[in-house]
Design a protein around this motif. Structure first.
Motif, PDB file in Angstrom:
ATOM      1  N   ASP A   1       0.836  -1.204   0.000  1.00 43.10           N
ATOM      2  CA  ASP A   1       0.000   0.000   0.000  1.00 43.10           C
ATOM      3  C   ASP A   1       0.867   1.249   0.000  1.00 43.10           C
ATOM      4  O   ASP A   1       0.644   2.195  -0.756  1.00 43.10           O
ATOM      5  CB  ASP A   1      -0.887   0.043   1.255  1.00 43.10           C
TER       6      ASP A   1
ATOM      7  N   ASP B   1       2.870   1.697  -3.203  1.00 43.16           N
ATOM      8  CA  ASP B   1       2.010   2.131  -4.306  1.00 43.16           C
ATOM      9  C   ASP B   1       1.596   3.594  -4.141  1.00 43.16           C
ATOM     10  O   ASP B   1       1.474   4.319  -5.126  1.00 43.16           O
ATOM     11  CB  ASP B   1       0.779   1.225  -4.405  1.00 43.16           C
ATOM     12  N   ASP B   2       1.377   4.014  -2.907  1.00 45.05           N
ATOM     13  CA  ASP B   2       1.064   5.433  -2.668  1.00 45.05           C
ATOM     14  C   ASP B   2       2.206   6.317  -3.171  1.00 45.05           C
ATOM     15  O   ASP B   2       1.983   7.347  -3.808  1.00 45.05           O
ATOM     16  CB  ASP B   2       0.859   5.682  -1.167  1.00 45.05           C
TER      17      ASP B   2
ATOM     18  N   ASN C   1       4.448   5.545  -5.397  1.00 54.48           N
ATOM     19  CA  ASN C   1       4.471   5.469  -6.861  1.00 54.48           C
ATOM     20  C   ASN C   1       3.405   6.378  -7.484  1.00 54.48           C
ATOM     21  O   ASN C   1       3.665   7.069  -8.469  1.00 54.48           O
ATOM     22  CB  ASN C   1       4.217   4.024  -7.319  1.00 54.48           C
ATOM     23  N   THR C   2       2.219   6.358  -6.883  1.00 53.83           N
ATOM     24  CA  THR C   2       1.126   7.183  -7.419  1.00 53.83           C
ATOM     25  C   THR C   2       1.472   8.664  -7.304  1.00 53.83           C
ATOM     26  O   THR C   2       1.248   9.448  -8.228  1.00 53.83           O
ATOM     27  CB  THR C   2      -0.188   6.882  -6.661  1.00 53.83           C
TER      28      THR C   2
ATOM     29  N   GLU D   1       4.170   9.499  -9.812  1.00 51.99           N
ATOM     30  CA  GLU D   1       3.626   9.489 -11.171  1.00 51.99           C
ATOM     31  C   GLU D   1       2.810  10.758 -11.422  1.00 51.99           C
ATOM     32  O   GLU D   1       2.883  11.352 -12.497  1.00 51.99           O
ATOM     33  CB  GLU D   1       2.754   8.244 -11.366  1.00 51.99           C
ATOM     34  N   GLU D   2       2.045  11.164 -10.413  1.00 57.92           N
ATOM     35  CA  GLU D   2       1.258  12.389 -10.560  1.00 57.92           C
ATOM     36  C   GLU D   2       2.189  13.587 -10.774  1.00 57.92           C
ATOM     37  O   GLU D   2       1.961  14.425 -11.641  1.00 57.92           O
ATOM     38  CB  GLU D   2       0.383  12.601  -9.316  1.00 57.92           C
TER      39      GLU D   2
ATOM     40  N   ARG E   1      -3.647  22.575  -8.139  1.00 53.95           N
ATOM     41  CA  ARG E   1      -4.386  22.214  -6.919  1.00 53.95           C
ATOM     42  C   ARG E   1      -4.689  20.720  -6.899  1.00 53.95           C
ATOM     43  O   ARG E   1      -4.565  20.067  -5.878  1.00 53.95           O
ATOM     44  CB  ARG E   1      -5.705  23.010  -6.859  1.00 53.95           C
ATOM     45  N   TYR E   2      -5.041  20.222  -8.067  1.00 53.26           N
ATOM     46  CA  TYR E   2      -5.355  18.790  -8.165  1.00 53.26           C
ATOM     47  C   TYR E   2      -4.115  17.943  -7.856  1.00 53.26           C
ATOM     48  O   TYR E   2      -4.162  17.035  -7.024  1.00 53.26           O
ATOM     49  CB  TYR E   2      -5.868  18.485  -9.578  1.00 53.26           C
ATOM     50  N   SER E   3      -3.006  18.263  -8.511  1.00 53.03           N
ATOM     51  CA  SER E   3      -1.782  17.480  -8.306  1.00 53.03           C
ATOM     52  C   SER E   3      -1.344  17.548  -6.849  1.00 53.03           C
ATOM     53  O   SER E   3      -0.974  16.535  -6.246  1.00 53.03           O
ATOM     54  CB  SER E   3      -0.656  18.010  -9.199  1.00 53.03           C
TER      55      SER E   3
ATOM     56  N   PHE F   1      -3.176  18.137  -4.218  1.00 54.44           N
ATOM     57  CA  PHE F   1      -4.110  17.393  -3.382  1.00 54.44           C
ATOM     58  C   PHE F   1      -3.794  15.895  -3.425  1.00 54.44           C
ATOM     59  O   PHE F   1      -3.724  15.230  -2.387  1.00 54.44           O
ATOM     60  CB  PHE F   1      -5.552  17.634  -3.850  1.00 54.44           C
ATOM     61  N   VAL F   2      -3.606  15.377  -4.620  1.00 52.97           N
ATOM     62  CA  VAL F   2      -3.341  13.932  -4.771  1.00 52.97           C
ATOM     63  C   VAL F   2      -2.055  13.561  -4.039  1.00 52.97           C
ATOM     64  O   VAL F   2      -2.017  12.630  -3.226  1.00 52.97           O
ATOM     65  CB  VAL F   2      -3.241  13.551  -6.274  1.00 52.97           C
TER      66      VAL F   2
ATOM     67  N   SER G   1      -2.267  13.959  -0.224  1.00 51.57           N
ATOM     68  CA  SER G   1      -3.164  13.006   0.431  1.00 51.57           C
ATOM     69  C   SER G   1      -2.506  11.655   0.670  1.00 51.57           C
ATOM     70  O   SER G   1      -2.855  10.955   1.615  1.00 51.57           O
ATOM     71  CB  SER G   1      -4.414  12.766  -0.425  1.00 51.57           C
ATOM     72  N   ILE G   2      -1.593  11.276  -0.200  1.00 50.73           N
ATOM     73  CA  ILE G   2      -1.098   9.898  -0.115  1.00 50.73           C
ATOM     74  C   ILE G   2       0.366   9.799   0.311  1.00 50.73           C
ATOM     75  O   ILE G   2       0.922   8.709   0.331  1.00 50.73           O
ATOM     76  CB  ILE G   2      -1.320   9.154  -1.451  1.00 50.73           C
TER      77      ILE G   2
END
Lengths: 259, 129
Positions: free
Chosen positions: B39, B42-43, B45-46, B49-50, B96-98, B100-101, B104-105
């Motif tokens: 988990d 992968d967080d 990595n996500t 990647e973002e 803002r989107y990037s 936030f993502v 968050s993780i």
């Protein structure tokens, strides 16, 4: 800037060409119509730039959409050709991306390793209530740590998960598992301040993001709640985030993603 | 307690979507060295990647993207060096989107100016106790 009158000479000429083409299917007339709409093709192809495909290829794909639109357009319907052609061309471009990204096939050995890893991760998560690390997966499966890493990441790259993809066990679609629109999903919009883009996601896609980013569930917890594997949750989240990003960068109302 | 830096790995790659697989492999392998679970790996990595996709949109093909990994006893730190965009700039929806993502993780997210230009963006994932 003053708007062009609806029945401008240019528009009249185009309409007349479409009527000719409808009757004769003459290749030269079609060629003139294609030339007259290449600006539209280039403009729509540009909306799909920065997705890793050469612009010339995108223009070619969009041109195929234009040819289809010209063949199917009925000039007697009193609709502007561009109004009719844009969805056809955009649909062709989206189909192109869908086909391009769903054709990666893994060698059989790697696919079998993926099944083994997936089963081991699921069993471990259910028994221990947490996500395993790679050493633990290696210990359970007898596969070396290097091969576990390769297996996980290769599958991750090749798998283009769809929210309509069958879940890991049983025949239910993931759409069935995720359920209907959640009232609290609006929180995600508020947190992101991205109302426009979020509204372009399907309710089920929003729901998955909600579980991860608002409820703060881990992938393993989401997997447990939905009855799917952690690996599958990982792919779905990755895909949903990509869709959202694309919507933000190129705000086009999209067709449902299919495999 | 003195922190023990076991490994430091720096990769310099093209801002090309095909390179995502390269740093995902590195991130997963180094997450394993720290002892992060799937988990957590992968967080990370996500998040990376973002950030990578965020940067791709702003740079040309000839530029290079530097990612530095610091493997510590209790955490994995990943720093994207010389990012040409200010992630904390709230004026853009994509920013803002990037942010936030990524925020968050990851357990920690920190942005600082890079002396050679651009920004360094540090993302941290701690080993669960």
């Amino acid at each position: 800037m003053p708007r062009k009158p609806k029945n401008s000479p240019k528009r009249e000429k185009i309409q007349s060409l479409f009527r000719d083409y409808q009757e004769t299917r003459d290749a030269k007339t079609k060629s003139v119509l294609v030339d007259a709409h290449m600006d539209l093709v280039r403009s729509l192809a540009r909306r799909f730039a920065n997705r890793g495909e050469p612009q010339d290829d995108l223009i070619q794909v969009a041109s195929i959409g234009l040819l289809k639109a010209i063949d199917r357009f009925d000039p007697d319907r009193n609709v502007q050709f561009s109004t009719y052609a844009v969805p056809t061309i955009v649909g062709e471009l989206k189909r192109y991306f869908r086909d391009r990204t769903s054709t990666i096939r893994l060698p059989r050995g790697l696919r079998e390793r993926s099944y083994t890893l997936n089963a081991a991760i699921q069993k471990f998560s259910q028994e221990c209530g947490r996500s395993p690390n790679i050493s633990e997966i290696a210990g359970i499966t007898g596969i070396s740590e290097e091969d576990v890493i390769e297996g996980l990441e290769s599958v991750e790259t090749a798998a283009v998960a769809s929210l309509d993809m069958a879940k890991d066990s049983g025949d239910l679609s993931l759409l069935d598992v995720l359920g209907d629109e959640d009232k609290e999903l609006s929180m995600l919009d508020e947190r992101l301040s991205l109302a426009g883009a979020m509204s372009n996601l399907e309710a089920r896609e929003q729901n998955l993001l909600y579980l991860r980013f608002i409820e703060g569930l881990s992938q393993t917890e989401i997997a447990d709640r939905l009855g799917i594997s952690q690996m599958h949750v990982s792919r779905l989240l990755r895909r949903a985030l990509q869709i959202l990003r694309h919507e933000l960068v190129t705000p086009i109302s999209r067709e449902p993603f299919q495999t | 307690m003195t922190e023990q830096l076991a490994d430091s790995v720096c990769i310099r790659i093209q801002p090309d979507e095909d390179m995502i697989q390269v740093f995902r492999l590195v991130t997963t392998a180094l997450s394993n060295r720290v002892g992060l679970n799937l988990d957590q790996a992968d967080d990370l990595n996500t998040a990376l990647e973002e950030l990578f996709r965020f940067v791709i949109a702003a740079v040309d093909e000839d530029s290079r993207f530097r990612i530095r990994y610091s493997v510590l006893s209790d955490r994995l730190e990943v720093t994207a060096e010389g990012v040409p965009l200010d992630l904390s700039d709230d004026s853009s929806k994509v920013n803002r989107y990037s942010r936030f993502v990524i925020d968050s993780i990851t357990d920690d997210l920190c942005e600082s100016p890079n002396p050679e230009g651009g920004y360094n963006i540090l993302m941290v994932k701690y080993l669960s106790t």
